[in-house]
Design an enzyme around this catalytic site. Structure first.
Site, PDB file in Angstrom:
ATOM      1  N   ASN A   1       0.862  -1.175   0.000  1.00 43.49           N
ATOM      2  CA  ASN A   1       0.000   0.000   0.000  1.00 43.49           C
ATOM      3  C   ASN A   1       0.900   1.227   0.000  1.00 43.49           C
ATOM      4  O   ASN A   1       1.520   1.537   1.004  1.00 43.49           O
ATOM      5  CB  ASN A   1      -0.892  -0.029   1.256  1.00 43.49           C
ATOM      6  CG  ASN A   1      -1.724   1.233   1.411  1.00 43.49           C
ATOM      7  OD1 ASN A   1      -1.772   2.074   0.511  1.00 43.49           O
ATOM      8  ND2 ASN A   1      -2.379   1.367   2.561  1.00 43.49           N
TER       9      ASN A   1
ATOM     10  N   LYS B   1       0.034   4.243  -0.191  1.00 46.33           N
ATOM     11  CA  LYS B   1      -0.610   5.420   0.440  1.00 46.33           C
ATOM     12  C   LYS B   1      -0.399   6.648  -0.472  1.00 46.33           C
ATOM     13  O   LYS B   1      -0.384   6.482  -1.689  1.00 46.33           O
ATOM     14  CB  LYS B   1      -0.069   5.605   1.859  1.00 46.33           C
ATOM     15  CG  LYS B   1      -0.151   4.295   2.671  1.00 46.33           C
ATOM     16  CD  LYS B   1       0.093   4.469   4.133  1.00 46.33           C
ATOM     17  CE  LYS B   1      -0.061   3.112   4.827  1.00 46.33           C
ATOM     18  NZ  LYS B   1       0.030   3.204   6.274  1.00 46.33           N
TER      19      LYS B   1
ATOM     20  N   HIS C   1      -9.450   1.112   5.133  1.00 45.86           N
ATOM     21  CA  HIS C   1      -8.162   1.314   5.819  1.00 45.86           C
ATOM     22  C   HIS C   1      -8.371   2.286   6.982  1.00 45.86           C
ATOM     23  O   HIS C   1      -9.172   3.210   6.891  1.00 45.86           O
ATOM     24  CB  HIS C   1      -7.131   1.869   4.826  1.00 45.86           C
ATOM     25  CG  HIS C   1      -5.739   1.839   5.364  1.00 45.86           C
ATOM     26  ND1 HIS C   1      -5.291   2.769   6.283  1.00 45.86           N
ATOM     27  CD2 HIS C   1      -4.709   0.990   5.147  1.00 45.86           C
ATOM     28  CE1 HIS C   1      -4.037   2.471   6.594  1.00 45.86           C
ATOM     29  NE2 HIS C   1      -3.656   1.403   5.927  1.00 45.86           N
TER      30      HIS C   1
ATOM     31  N   GLU D   1      -6.716   4.684   7.924  1.00 48.57           N
ATOM     32  CA  GLU D   1      -6.491   6.094   7.571  1.00 48.57           C
ATOM     33  C   GLU D   1      -7.708   6.681   6.866  1.00 48.57           C
ATOM     34  O   GLU D   1      -7.922   7.895   6.894  1.00 48.57           O
ATOM     35  CB  GLU D   1      -5.209   6.219   6.729  1.00 48.57           C
ATOM     36  CG  GLU D   1      -3.972   5.985   7.594  1.00 48.57           C
ATOM     37  CD  GLU D   1      -2.771   5.401   6.869  1.00 48.57           C
ATOM     38  OE1 GLU D   1      -2.719   5.429   5.634  1.00 48.57           O
ATOM     39  OE2 GLU D   1      -1.869   4.897   7.583  1.00 48.57           O
TER      40      GLU D   1
ATOM     41  N   GLU E   1      -5.087  -4.790  10.677  1.00 47.31           N
ATOM     42  CA  GLU E   1      -4.062  -3.768  10.855  1.00 47.31           C
ATOM     43  C   GLU E   1      -4.338  -3.009  12.152  1.00 47.31           C
ATOM     44  O   GLU E   1      -5.152  -2.070  12.160  1.00 47.31           O
ATOM     45  CB  GLU E   1      -4.080  -2.779   9.686  1.00 47.31           C
ATOM     46  CG  GLU E   1      -3.763  -3.392   8.347  1.00 47.31           C
ATOM     47  CD  GLU E   1      -3.196  -2.369   7.376  1.00 47.31           C
ATOM     48  OE1 GLU E   1      -2.114  -2.611   6.860  1.00 47.31           O
ATOM     49  OE2 GLU E   1      -3.826  -1.318   7.165  1.00 47.31           O
TER      50      GLU E   1
ATOM     51  N   GLY F   1       2.954   2.309  10.793  1.00 45.58           N
ATOM     52  CA  GLY F   1       3.959   3.361  10.651  1.00 45.58           C
ATOM     53  C   GLY F   1       4.705   3.700  11.929  1.00 45.58           C
ATOM     54  O   GLY F   1       5.407   4.703  11.996  1.00 45.58           O
TER      55      GLY F   1
ATOM     56  N   SER G   1       3.731  -2.081  10.298  1.00 45.36           N
ATOM     57  CA  SER G   1       5.177  -2.167  10.530  1.00 45.36           C
ATOM     58  C   SER G   1       5.779  -3.503  10.121  1.00 45.36           C
ATOM     59  O   SER G   1       6.694  -3.999  10.777  1.00 45.36           O
ATOM     60  CB  SER G   1       5.502  -1.840  12.000  1.00 45.36           C
ATOM     61  OG  SER G   1       5.117  -0.506  12.305  1.00 45.36           O
TER      62      SER G   1
HETATM   63  P1  13P Z   1       3.302   0.402   7.558  1.00 46.26           P
HETATM   64  O1  13P Z   1       3.779  -0.893   6.954  1.00 46.26           O
HETATM   65  O2  13P Z   1       4.025   1.600   7.010  1.00 46.26           O
HETATM   66  O3  13P Z   1       3.238   0.349   9.049  1.00 46.26           O
HETATM   67  O4  13P Z   1       1.776   0.605   7.050  1.00 46.26           O
HETATM   68  C1  13P Z   1       0.878  -0.433   7.207  1.00 46.26           C
HETATM   69  C2  13P Z   1      -0.360  -0.103   6.474  1.00 46.26           C
HETATM   70  O5  13P Z   1      -1.122   0.750   6.870  1.00 46.26           O
HETATM   71  C3  13P Z   1      -0.623  -0.830   5.222  1.00 46.26           C
HETATM   72  O6  13P Z   1      -1.920  -0.596   4.764  1.00 46.26           O
END
Ligand code: 13P
Length: 250
Positions: free
Chosen positions: A11, A13, A95, A97, A165, A171, A210
């Site tokens: 992803n 983002k 997601h 976010e 997640e 992150g 992560s």
């Molecule tokens: P990270 O791998 O950067 O922690 O992000 C995970 C994520 O949100 C994947 O959709």
């Protein structure tokens, strides 16, 4: 029913412009042809160009969100049909976010899943608890509730994927204990079986938050972990391919 084929999905983002397509091309060149699915979900502006970069490779392509309607007066939004037209076959939905930053609830996610199915896209539906919810001992309850309310009944018999997640692991470099990951994944599987019967065994349940080359293999080897949804470490081909390398093969 046999175990689902593992899926390692990147992803991106809101990262990546034209020059980043070189990383996608390197991933396409290094991805295994069978035994594990590999996918990239770039920002919408790159979907069509990335579909050309991935052409002829086994790497699948996905969007990061879609609108619940196929078209209309929704400035700034993108429909599932548009993603499919641009070459995507998958779409990440729900997601954290999107849930936190765009106020999306489970019912919104379920409507988007329906839209994705109508457009022929395979949804990757994300769930996960916040840090406060985990500390309050509510992780399983929250995740189970999100699974039940985010998956519409018409998913029965259709191809889809879940992604667990934990919000606090995204992150941050933090990950749950291996035991906690297994516990949540088993709870998700039990919920899927309850909702869809035998067909509830089919969807892969990804872990995300992560995931890096250094921790991927041990996470991917856990029971009921059917792959990973990778953020930051999917932006560089070498890191992402190292994670793919650590995935068990079907
Ligand atoms: P990270 O791998 O950067 O922690 O992000 C995970 C994520 O949100 C994947 O959709």
């Amino acid at each position: 029913m046999s175990a689902p084929i593992p899926l390692i999905a990147g992803n991106w983002k809101m990262n990546g412009a034209g020059p980043a397509l070189a990383e996608a091309s390197a991933i396409a060149a290094g991805a295994p042809a069978a035994g594990v699915r590999v996918a990239l979900c770039p920002p919408a502006t790159l979907v069509e160009r990335m579909s050309r970069a991935l052409a002829g490779s086994p790497v699948e392509l996905g969007g990061q969100d879609c609108h619940a309607q196929p078209g209309g007066a929704f400035t700034g939004d993108i429909s599932a049909e548009m993603l499919a037209d641009a070459g995507a076959s998958l779409v990440i939905l729900g997601h954290s976010e999107r849930r936190a930053g765009h106020d999306e609830g489970d019912a919104d996610v379920a409507a988007k899943v329906s839209a994705a199915l109508k457009a022929g896209l395979e949804p990757i539906v994300c769930v996960g608890e916040t840090q406060a919810e985990r500390e309050a001992g509510q992780a399983l309850e929250v995740v189970t509730r999100q699974v039940r309310a985010s998956l519409p009944a018409e998913l029965a018999g259709r191809a889809f994927t879940l992604a667990y997640e934990p919000v606090w692991a995204i992150g941050t470099g933090l990950t749950p204990s291996l035991q906690d990951i297994v516990e949540v994944h088993q709870a998700i599987r039990a919920t899927l079986r309850d909702m869809f019967g035998q067909a509830g065994a089919a969807p892969a349940i990804l872990y995300g938050g992560s995931v890096k080359p250094g921790n991927a293999a041990e996470i991917l080897a856990l029971p009921e972990v059917g792959g990973a949804l990778v953020g930051g470490a999917s932006l560089k081909a070498a890191e992402f391919l190292a994670i793919v390398e650590g995935a068990p093969r079907a």
